[in-house]
Scaffold this motif. Structure first.
Motif, PDB file in Angstrom:
ATOM      1  N   GLU A 211       0.701   4.448  -0.279  1.00 40.08           N
ATOM      2  CA  GLU A 211       0.230   5.592   0.527  1.00 40.08           C
ATOM      3  C   GLU A 211      -1.078   5.610   1.105  1.00 40.08           C
ATOM      4  N   ILE A 212      -1.094   6.237   2.306  1.00 42.20           N
ATOM      5  CA  ILE A 212      -2.172   6.066   2.899  1.00 42.20           C
ATOM      6  C   ILE A 212      -2.767   7.434   3.085  1.00 42.20           C
TER       7      ILE A 212
ATOM      8  N   GLY B  43      -6.559   9.137   6.292  1.00 42.29           N
ATOM      9  CA  GLY B  43      -6.163   7.948   5.888  1.00 42.29           C
ATOM     10  C   GLY B  43      -6.667   6.757   6.889  1.00 42.29           C
TER      11      GLY B  43
ATOM     12  N   TRP C 122      -8.771  -0.062  -0.111  1.00 48.96           N
ATOM     13  CA  TRP C 122      -8.121  -1.384   0.594  1.00 48.96           C
ATOM     14  C   TRP C 122      -8.989  -2.482   0.483  1.00 48.96           C
TER      15      TRP C 122
ATOM     16  N   VAL D 188       0.957  -1.019   0.059  1.00 49.36           N
ATOM     17  CA  VAL D 188      -0.152   0.229  -0.111  1.00 49.36           C
ATOM     18  C   VAL D 188       0.906   1.335  -0.119  1.00 49.36           C
TER      19      VAL D 188
ATOM     20  N   THR E  22      -7.186   6.003  -0.834  1.00 50.72           N
ATOM     21  CA  THR E  22      -6.657   4.694  -0.741  1.00 50.72           C
ATOM     22  C   THR E  22      -7.631   3.396  -0.879  1.00 50.72           C
TER      23      THR E  22
END
Length: 320
Positions: free
Chosen positions: A50-51, A95, A57, A48, A55
């Motif tokens: 960048e948060i 994030g 998921w 991953v 984002t």
């Protein structure tokens, strides 16, 4: 149970990963910013980069029942961002909430959020420790971002039923620690005389092993659901005592000069190091009574044993 661990390459996250693997009771999926070099074969790796608020998921969350969210933009000593609060909010608030919303929609049962004692504030009066129930009073952008994340996670929990567990550590130290704690060990190792022998404050610290123990306890302890916990070693030290006991662990003399605290603070102010002097000379204590009672948990490692582990790692590293 499948656990998603974020920030698995960080100081705390790496230790949590090791403990979960040693327990052998759960399937572990870890997220990294890039493909790591060395990861045990029985860990599912997810990248991953960048948060933030955008984002995705969805693939990472498939089959996950519990999240341990260690990833964060951490407190930095020399800030380079023009707007630090916005930078912290992008990762620590937006994030975190992006992950938590998708987690709730995916059926994740429990979300463990590693926050910070900075949500409570920066200092306490001696023998007047922070409690988990105290009204938040963060001062710096990092603490503000953690507080805002906590508040929004609680709202999300109320709306969705996903359990949220919040852990606020004090200063974490352990093998491989960096920043001021590492500088302290270097000073002691070199025998540098330090003008810190008269400081009679009280600071709560937490050994990495003790923090990891609490995190792992919160993974499936029924009483942890929707609670906030403070964590420390359970023994508060003055800066002077910490230096003496760290020197003992290193096998070195502690050359501490009894300079008056008022002179230290005045000198620090002249040098533009007022915040640093507050950390050296001021008190910050926490009450872990709730953590002990509700979870039947006690710090498994004493301060001296923890300092010995740090010193051993430091000396082995210096020898290479």
């Amino acid at each position: 149970m499948r656990i998603l661990l974020t920030g698995a390459s960080g100081f705390v996250g790496c230790a949590v990963l090791g403990r979960l693997l040693a327990d052998g009771r759960h399937q572990i999926r870890s997220s990294y910013r890039s493909i790591p070099k060395d990861v045990p074969e029985d860990v599912e790796v997810c990248v991953v980069p960048e948060i933030g608020e955008d984002t995705d998921w969805s693939g990472v969350l498939r089959g996950v029942t519990t999240i341990v969210h260690c990833a964060a933009r951490v407190h930095v000593m020399n800030e380079s961002e023009a707007d630090p609060l916005s930078a912290f909010r992008r990762v620590n608030v937006q994030g975190t909430l992006q992950l938590a919303r998708q987690a709730a929609n995916s059926g994740v049962r429990r979300f463990i959020f590693i926050s910070s004692i900075k949500v409570n504030g920066e200092a306490t009066l001696p023998n007047a420790p922070f409690a988990a129930t105290d009204r938040p009073a963060p001062i710096d952008p990092y603490g503000v971002s953690k507080m805002e994340a906590e508040q929004q996670l609680r709202e999300l929990s109320s709306a969705t039923g996903m359990e949220v567990v919040i852990i606020r550590p004090t200063l974490v130290y352990g093998p491989g620690v960096k920043a001021n704690f590492l500088s302290m060990m270097r000073w002691l190792d070199k025998g540098v005389p330090l003008p810190l022998g008269s400081i009679d404050n009280r600071r709560s610290l937490v050994a990495l092993d003790n923090l990891v123990s609490l995190i792992v306890t919160c993974v499936d302890h029924p009483a942890a659901a929707n609670e906030t916990f403070l964590v420390s070693d359970g023994e508060d030290l003055s800066t002077s005592e910490l230096l003496r006991r760290m020197a003992l662990a290193l096998g070195k003399p502690a050359r501490l000069l009894p300079v008056p605290v008022w002179l230290l603070e005045a000198t620090a102010a002249l040098l533009g190091k007022r915040a640093f002097s507050k950390r050296l000379c001021g008190s910050l204590q926490v009450d872990i009574g709730k953590t002990r009672t509700l979870l039947n948990w006690n710090p498994p490692l004493g301060v001296d044993e923890a300092l010995s582990k740090v010193a051993k790692h430091y000396m082995e590293t210096q020898a290479k």
